[in-house]
Design a protein around this motif. Structure first.
Motif, PDB file in Angstrom:
ATOM      1  N   ASP A  41       1.259  -0.906   0.196  1.00 57.80           N
ATOM      2  CA  ASP A  41      -0.518   0.068  -0.359  1.00 57.80           C
ATOM      3  C   ASP A  41       0.645   1.412   0.054  1.00 57.80           C
ATOM      4  O   ASP A  41       0.727   2.666  -0.952  1.00 57.80           O
ATOM      5  CB  ASP A  41      -0.956  -0.394   1.167  1.00 57.80           C
ATOM      6  CG  ASP A  41      -1.831   1.039   1.028  1.00 57.80           C
ATOM      7  OD1 ASP A  41      -3.075   1.228   0.497  1.00 57.80           O
ATOM      8  OD2 ASP A  41      -1.730   2.662   2.426  1.00 57.80           O
ATOM      9  N   LYS A  42       1.664   1.393   0.989  1.00 54.66           N
ATOM     10  CA  LYS A  42       2.522   2.270   0.788  1.00 54.66           C
ATOM     11  C   LYS A  42       3.893   2.584  -0.107  1.00 54.66           C
ATOM     12  O   LYS A  42       4.605   3.507   0.090  1.00 54.66           O
ATOM     13  CB  LYS A  42       2.819   2.646   2.244  1.00 54.66           C
ATOM     14  CG  LYS A  42       1.481   2.906   3.714  1.00 54.66           C
ATOM     15  CD  LYS A  42       2.948   3.027   4.285  1.00 54.66           C
ATOM     16  CE  LYS A  42       1.148   3.625   5.775  1.00 54.66           C
ATOM     17  NZ  LYS A  42       0.150   4.651   5.063  1.00 54.66           N
ATOM     18  N   ARG A  46       0.795   3.582  -4.027  1.00 52.50           N
ATOM     19  CA  ARG A  46       1.187   4.891  -3.902  1.00 52.50           C
ATOM     20  C   ARG A  46       1.223   5.244  -4.701  1.00 52.50           C
ATOM     21  O   ARG A  46       1.524   6.478  -5.752  1.00 52.50           O
ATOM     22  CB  ARG A  46       2.264   4.709  -2.535  1.00 52.50           C
ATOM     23  CG  ARG A  46       2.187   6.846  -1.847  1.00 52.50           C
ATOM     24  CD  ARG A  46       3.112   7.096  -0.798  1.00 52.50           C
ATOM     25  NE  ARG A  46       3.366   8.527  -0.587  1.00 52.50           N
ATOM     26  CZ  ARG A  46       4.312   9.368  -1.111  1.00 52.50           C
ATOM     27  NH1 ARG A  46       4.791   8.625  -2.186  1.00 52.50           N
ATOM     28  NH2 ARG A  46       4.729  10.757  -0.687  1.00 52.50           N
ATOM     29  N   ASN A  59      -5.986  13.592  -0.664  1.00 53.77           N
ATOM     30  CA  ASN A  59      -6.610  14.870  -0.218  1.00 53.77           C
ATOM     31  C   ASN A  59      -6.365  15.939  -0.611  1.00 53.77           C
ATOM     32  O   ASN A  59      -5.955  17.263   0.160  1.00 53.77           O
ATOM     33  CB  ASN A  59      -5.701  14.670   1.213  1.00 53.77           C
ATOM     34  CG  ASN A  59      -6.078  13.163   1.859  1.00 53.77           C
ATOM     35  OD1 ASN A  59      -7.416  13.243   1.390  1.00 53.77           O
ATOM     36  ND2 ASN A  59      -4.988  12.569   2.659  1.00 53.77           N
ATOM     37  N   GLU A  67      -1.794  11.245   4.730  1.00 49.66           N
ATOM     38  CA  GLU A  67      -1.595  10.033   3.570  1.00 49.66           C
ATOM     39  C   GLU A  67      -3.229  10.110   3.745  1.00 49.66           C
ATOM     40  O   GLU A  67      -3.867   9.927   4.764  1.00 49.66           O
ATOM     41  CB  GLU A  67      -0.477   9.127   4.155  1.00 49.66           C
ATOM     42  CG  GLU A  67       0.180   9.843   3.171  1.00 49.66           C
ATOM     43  CD  GLU A  67       1.066   8.406   3.346  1.00 49.66           C
ATOM     44  OE1 GLU A  67       1.679   7.852   3.551  1.00 49.66           O
ATOM     45  OE2 GLU A  67       2.343   8.800   3.306  1.00 49.66           O
ATOM     46  N   PRO A  68      -3.561   9.146   2.796  1.00 49.87           N
ATOM     47  CA  PRO A  68      -5.164   8.557   2.742  1.00 49.87           C
ATOM     48  C   PRO A  68      -4.903   7.387   4.075  1.00 49.87           C
ATOM     49  O   PRO A  68      -3.676   6.436   3.691  1.00 49.87           O
ATOM     50  CB  PRO A  68      -5.150   8.063   1.286  1.00 49.87           C
ATOM     51  CG  PRO A  68      -3.781   8.235   0.708  1.00 49.87           C
ATOM     52  CD  PRO A  68      -3.226   8.713   1.269  1.00 49.87           C
ATOM     53  N   ARG A  69      -5.917   6.845   4.309  1.00 51.57           N
ATOM     54  CA  ARG A  69      -5.748   5.673   4.858  1.00 51.57           C
ATOM     55  C   ARG A  69      -5.384   4.325   4.677  1.00 51.57           C
ATOM     56  O   ARG A  69      -4.678   4.124   4.393  1.00 51.57           O
ATOM     57  CB  ARG A  69      -7.232   5.301   5.257  1.00 51.57           C
ATOM     58  CG  ARG A  69      -7.691   6.417   5.927  1.00 51.57           C
ATOM     59  CD  ARG A  69      -9.621   5.871   6.845  1.00 51.57           C
ATOM     60  NE  ARG A  69     -10.116   7.158   7.561  1.00 51.57           N
ATOM     61  CZ  ARG A  69     -10.975   6.854   8.043  1.00 51.57           C
ATOM     62  NH1 ARG A  69     -11.822   5.945   7.215  1.00 51.57           N
ATOM     63  NH2 ARG A  69     -11.927   8.081   8.696  1.00 51.57           N
ATOM     64  N   SER A  70      -5.912   4.561   3.024  1.00 49.13           N
ATOM     65  CA  SER A  70      -4.895   3.271   1.525  1.00 49.13           C
ATOM     66  C   SER A  70      -5.421   3.766   0.678  1.00 49.13           C
ATOM     67  O   SER A  70      -5.974   4.377  -0.116  1.00 49.13           O
ATOM     68  CB  SER A  70      -6.313   2.260   2.016  1.00 49.13           C
ATOM     69  OG  SER A  70      -5.594   1.161   1.253  1.00 49.13           O
ATOM     70  N   TRP A  71      -3.687   4.102   0.141  1.00 49.50           N
ATOM     71  CA  TRP A  71      -3.374   4.429  -0.852  1.00 49.50           C
ATOM     72  C   TRP A  71      -3.297   3.235  -2.030  1.00 49.50           C
ATOM     73  O   TRP A  71      -4.656   3.971  -3.110  1.00 49.50           O
ATOM     74  CB  TRP A  71      -1.727   4.550  -1.667  1.00 49.50           C
ATOM     75  CG  TRP A  71      -1.364   5.361  -0.615  1.00 49.50           C
ATOM     76  CD1 TRP A  71      -0.815   5.452   0.288  1.00 49.50           C
ATOM     77  CD2 TRP A  71      -1.138   7.305  -1.553  1.00 49.50           C
ATOM     78  NE1 TRP A  71      -0.372   6.575   0.723  1.00 49.50           N
ATOM     79  CE2 TRP A  71      -0.656   7.577  -0.294  1.00 49.50           C
ATOM     80  CE3 TRP A  71      -2.125   7.609  -2.385  1.00 49.50           C
ATOM     81  CZ2 TRP A  71      -0.615   8.877  -0.174  1.00 49.50           C
ATOM     82  CZ3 TRP A  71      -1.406   9.257  -3.085  1.00 49.50           C
ATOM     83  CH2 TRP A  71      -0.711   9.483  -1.551  1.00 49.50           C
ATOM     84  N   GLU A  73      -7.613   1.883  -1.540  1.00 48.51           N
ATOM     85  CA  GLU A  73      -8.579   2.292  -1.774  1.00 48.51           C
ATOM     86  C   GLU A  73      -8.495   3.141  -2.424  1.00 48.51           C
ATOM     87  O   GLU A  73      -9.677   3.908  -3.446  1.00 48.51           O
ATOM     88  CB  GLU A  73      -9.555   1.874  -0.521  1.00 48.51           C
ATOM     89  CG  GLU A  73     -10.119   2.365  -0.408  1.00 48.51           C
ATOM     90  CD  GLU A  73     -11.454   1.272  -1.002  1.00 48.51           C
ATOM     91  OE1 GLU A  73     -12.198   1.257  -1.527  1.00 48.51           O
ATOM     92  OE2 GLU A  73     -11.014  -0.555  -1.105  1.00 48.51           O
ATOM     93  N   ALA A 282     -17.279  10.923   3.495  1.00 44.96           N
ATOM     94  CA  ALA A 282     -16.770  10.642   5.102  1.00 44.96           C
ATOM     95  C   ALA A 282     -17.208  10.374   6.409  1.00 44.96           C
ATOM     96  O   ALA A 282     -18.602  11.073   6.699  1.00 44.96           O
ATOM     97  CB  ALA A 282     -15.765  12.319   5.059  1.00 44.96           C
ATOM     98  N   ARG A 285     -17.114  12.994  12.237  1.00 53.54           N
ATOM     99  CA  ARG A 285     -15.891  13.201  13.615  1.00 53.54           C
ATOM    100  C   ARG A 285     -16.818  13.794  14.505  1.00 53.54           C
ATOM    101  O   ARG A 285     -17.380  13.984  14.621  1.00 53.54           O
ATOM    102  CB  ARG A 285     -14.807  14.406  12.880  1.00 53.54           C
ATOM    103  CG  ARG A 285     -15.747  15.462  12.488  1.00 53.54           C
ATOM    104  CD  ARG A 285     -14.753  16.431  11.847  1.00 53.54           C
ATOM    105  NE  ARG A 285     -15.706  17.875  12.686  1.00 53.54           N
ATOM    106  CZ  ARG A 285     -14.951  18.990  11.439  1.00 53.54           C
ATOM    107  NH1 ARG A 285     -13.761  18.813  10.282  1.00 53.54           N
ATOM    108  NH2 ARG A 285     -15.923  20.253  11.083  1.00 53.54           N
TER     109      ARG A 285
END
Length: 959
Positions: A41-42, A46, A59, A67-71, A73, A282, A285
């Motif tokens: 993923d990273k 990426r 983003n 960084e996103p939670r998962s590249w 995804e 999203a 929060r």
């Protein structure tokens, strides 16, 4: 080959060289290989995501460094979104067209430009087949006339963004199209860059300069990773369209305009856009009520507030913000006029002012101890109608527990909790209709989004900064705003008027030149769980028949009122935390109204609530505390129902009223304020008035002119049902205790009714009437244990004292230099005279029960005159004459008074039985006291000199 045959790190290195299709094939081998592919993923994922020319950082533009939670995804979502334009082939009903599309082994790739197959875009479109890809080679491509797009194609710029510029005006007439990786500039003959009235268009990674996109229903669009420089989008009657990860800069008007009610004629792409919008939504929060952010310092100058503290108030025995051990000692010291009283007050503090035990033995009377000597003459009075309230304020632990319970009940709710309880808000938050704008940046222009004529838009996770305004919603339109940042606008951040509505929730709105949220002209939004702070004017303004539900927001650090209501504004304000404002917490002015319930209002520089100039709110069940000025201010011509509030620990007065005001102050807990509990003044307070204008470019002139318009009859009926009409300011059923000066301070030029209050343990007198040109009625109150006199009436004041219980005050019970009536009161256990008439007092004193521990029951001095008759006076410890007329006035009549001397202690409990200890209240202890002038008070029907016949141990001497 088995995965375990090589180290994982080596596998990852090998797989990092594979292209996307090969990675897909490897992930299908087995679970172990699938997990290996996921572990890239990273690294590889990426690299693939950032290396694609059609996409930008997931983003961008708001948080490109995060960084996103998962590249993987994020890459998947980009890829799926880029293929939306081709999905209409699944909906084609013509089998011939579908088979034609499926028989093609691949789309043609047509190059346009120098060295390409076609010299112009117009020529390439004429030769293109459906779903061909037109590649614009680097350079500037200019079209002299309007270009018609009649077949679905994909137009892609080759190279990096900026290498290809297209100067054209395109009119789409086909069902779908995609344009990617180009800079759009206007042609010489029009500012319209692109328009469609029926089809779906998709823009990816494009720049738009100095032009406009026009999308009209049933047409729709998806715009992603695009930059608009001095450009805008006009959307008309959109059923559903999506704008994501776009940047808008330098707009001369609104960057996005949404016009018209969402069309019922839905484009084929709407269902795919709905699925895409749901998958990218999203999560909610959670707010952090314990620690609010600090206003940052920037080019606008220094921050408006210090590091923000929580709203929590610490109470109880371990810590107290307001009545420390030192304060308690000072209270004892200031009240201690002699040793006997000091001992009594300490004993009372230790015992919680409990009544004398009826089982005490007679031998106690023979003790030489000073405490016992005083207790021997103490009459039991704790069973009066307000004793339950008195018990609450004399027990510090009980009072502490109540404050803790109140804080728990008023705890700030999260948006998730609000949505669970409010189905309307939940429906709005989940709606997918109109224009959806997500994760966009609007900056350095005039306007962000303009919604009008029943338009609808949903804004999520976007940033609006350095604009004239962020969002303007008018004419029955609806806006849904979730998790946006809105700051440094030159006018109001969010502006709603002309019956606009919607949901404004979980936004961070700060540092705007005008109000954070401006609600006018019948607008009626839901404003939930926002942080509205550091504004150069007010946090929220409700003006000109504006309404709205304002709930569970944190409103702090604004330069003017946290919430400002005027010109018939009538919002429902509940469950908010309004604190550390540089002016009032809530200001209601110029005939403003509103139902203000269950809020925590603390640490504001001015009044927690400020009501003036016809303001007429319902202020109910709020915690108003720790203010740097007064708790509640009712200024000139202010009105309102102030009910059930806890007004605690303010550095000024608990409640500050002008005599020209007409409030109804009922059932409030007013305690531990630094000056008076309740103060009534007749001086003009222009210095505290709020400015009429809230804006430099906009003012309230329209609202001022339209202030006489009729209100909604249903709302008016509901509003009147919650009120009891009064013609005289009324202070009723309040607990006023432990304040730093007098419990109730009156300096008034108007009539005032003070009914059925508990006024206890204040560090000056209980009630002080210093000026009263019209009648001040003081009836059925319990006035006890105050550090000086119970009631003071100054010269030329008109008062009526009726049915009060005035007990255990450290000086005189009543001191009067004025005129009026003192009737049917119990004036018992005060440490100086029960009643003292001075100077030119002219009082009618009848049917009272009076006892002083160590001084005269009634003392007349100077030129005091009037009528003193049919009072029952109990002897105290003093051996002086119980009644000592000392006035030189010839017209002072003293007659038919009864004087009693005690001989046995256990019979004293009978003395305040028939009638019982005052105050009395019609309808029981919890009933509401009427304010009518002919209010009935229980009268003495049986002469006490009959004694308690079953004991026969009281000797009465009648003088």
């Amino acid at each position: 080959m088995e995965v375990g045959g090589l180290p994982v790190e080596l596998w990852q290195l090998i797989l990092s060289y594979l292209r996307l299709p090969d990675l897909g094939r490897c992930s299908l081998v087995c679970r172990a290989w699938y997990e290996l592919v996921l572990s890239l993923d990273k690294t590889r994922w990426r690299q693939l995501c950032l290396g694609c020319l059609e996409h930008r950082h997931p983003n961008w533009p708001n948080q490109p460094g995060v960084e996103p939670r998962s590249w993987r995804e994020a890459f998947k979502q980009h890829y799926l979104a880029s293929k939306t334009w081709t999905k209409n082939t699944q909906d084609l009903e013509s089998s011939n067209c579908l088979s034609l599309f499926r028989r093609r082994k691949g789309r043609r790739r047509l190059c346009v430009g120098v060295g390409g197959e076609f010299g112009s875009l117009r020529a390439a479109l004429a030769a293109a087949s459906p779903y061909d890809c037109l590649v614009l080679l680097p350079g500037v491509h200019e079209e002299q006339g309007e270009v018609l797009l009649k077949v679905p194609v994909e137009v892609v710029g080759q190279g990096k963004l900026g290498d290809v510029a297209l100067l054209a005006s395109i009119d789409q007439h086909c069902p779908t199209a995609r344009l990617c990786n180009m800079v759009f500039m206007p042609a010489r003959f029009t500012s319209v860059l692109y328009k469609t009235t029926s089809g779906y268009v998709q823009f990816d990674n494009c720049n738009f300069e100095s032009g406009q996109l026009q999308i009209h229903a049933p047409g729709t669009c998806q715009v992603k990773f695009c930059t608009f420089s001095q450009s805008s989008i006009h959307l008309r009657s959109m059923a559903l369209c999506v704008l994501e990860n776009c940047e808008f800069t330098g707009s001369e008007n609104a960057s996005v305009t949404v016009e018209g009610c969402p069309s019922s004629d839905r484009n084929w792409a709407c269902k795919h856009l709905a699925v895409l919008a749901k998958s990218c939504a999203a999560p909610m929060r959670e707010p952090n009520p314990a620690g609010c952010p600090v206003a940052k310092q920037d080019g606008w100058g220094e921050s408006l507030l210090e590091p923000v503290r929580t709203c929590e108030i610490v109470v109880g025995e371990e810590r107290s913000s307001f009545l420390s051990a030192v304060d308690a000692q000072a209270l004892l010291g200031s009240a201690q006029e002699d040793t006997e009283f000091g001992e009594s007050l300490r004993a009372a503090k230790e015992k919680g002012y409990q009544a004398l035990n009826s089982n005490s033995s007679d031998s106690d009377l023979c003790s030489d101890d000073e405490e016992d000597a005083q207790a021997a003459y103490k009459l039991p009075y704790k069973a009066h109608s307000l004793s339950h309230t008195l018990a609450d304020v004399t027990h510090s632990r009980l009072q502490s527990n109540k404050l803790h319970a109140l804080q728990r009940d008023l705890k700030l709710k999260s948006l998730q909790q609000e949505l669970q309880q409010d189905k309307e808000a939940q429906s709005l938050a989940n709606s997918l209709q109109g224009c959806i704008i997500r994760e966009c940046l609007f900056r350095d222009g005039k306007g962000g989004i303009f919604i009008y004529s029943r338009g609808q838009a949903k804004l999520e996770g976007s940033i609006f900064r350095d604009l004239t305004y962020a969002v303007r919603c008018i004419q029955n339109s609806k806006v849904i705003m979730l998790r946006n940042d809105i700051h440094h606008c030159k006018a109001s951040g969010i502006f709603l008027r002309l019956s606009a509505g919607g949901l404004i929730a979980d936004n961070n709105i700060h540092s705007n030149c005008e109000a954070g949220v401006d609600i006018r002209k019948g607008a009626n939004p839901l404003v939930l769980c926002n942080k509205i702070h550091s504004g150069l004017r007010s946090g929220i303004v409700v003006v000109g028949n504006g309404k709205g539900i304002i709930r569970s927001n944190q409103i702090y650090g604004n330069k003017e009122a946290g919430i400002y209501i005027l010109y018939n504004g009538n919002p429902a304000v509940s469950g908010n935390h309004i604190f550390q404002g540089l002016a009032a917490g809530i200001a209601v002015n110029e005939n403003g109204r509103g139902q203000i319930t269950g809020n925590v209002i603390c640490e504001n520089q001015w009044g927690g609530a400020d009501i003036r100039h016809g303001g007429d709110p319902i202020l109910r069940n709020n915690l108003i505390s720790c203010g740097y000025s007064d708790g509640v201010v009712v200024g000139e011509r202010g009105k309102g129902l102030i009910e059930g509030n806890t007004i605690y620990g303010n550095k000024g007065c608990g409640v500050w009223m002008m005599s020209s005001s007409l409030p109804h102050l009922i059932n409030n807990q007013i305690s531990h304020n630094s000056i008076y509990g309740v103060a009534v003044f007749c001086r003009k307070d222009d210095a505290g008035d709020y400015p009429l204008s809230q804006g430099a470019s906009e003012n309230f002139q329209e609202e001022r002119e339209g202030a006489g318009e009729e209100n909604d009859p249903d709302i008016e009926e509901e509003y009147l049902a919650a009120r009891r009409p009064i013609s005289v300011a009324l202070v009723e059923l309040n607990s006023i205790n432990h304040n730093g000066a007098a419990g109730l301070h009156v300096k008034s030029s108007e009539a005032l009714n003070i009914i059925a209050n508990v006024i206890h343990a204040n560090r000056d007198g209980g009630v002080a009437v210093l000026q009263s040109s019209q009648l001040t009625r003081i009836a059925n109150n319990s006035i006890s244990c105050n550090s000086r006199r119970g009631v003071l009436v100054e010269a030329e004041c008109q008062v009526e004292l009726r049915g009060n219980g005035i007990y255990d005050n450290s000086s005189h019970g009543i001191v009067s230099k004025g005129e009026g009536v003192i009737m049917e009161n119990d004036i018992i256990g005060n440490h100086r005279c029960g009643l003292q008439l001075l100077q030119a007092a002219d009082m009618k004193v009848t049917n009272n029960r009076i006892q002083s521990f160590r001084d005269y029951g009634i003392a007349l001095f100077d030129e005091a005159k009037g009528l003193v008759q049919e009072n029952l006076i109990f002897q105290g410890r003093s051996k002086k004459s119980i009644l000592r007329p000392m006035s030189n006035a010839e017209d002072c009549i003293i007659q038919n008074n009864v004087l009693l001397t005690f001989k046995k202690r256990f019979d004293m409990e009978c003395m305040l039985i028939n009638p019982p200890a005052r105050p009395h209240m019609e309808g029981g202890a919890t009933g509401s006291c009427t304010a009518a002038g002919d209010q009935r008070v229980s009268s003495i029907t049986t002469r006490v000199d009959g004694g308690c016949h079953n004991h026969g141990s009281i000797f009465c001497t009648i003088l």
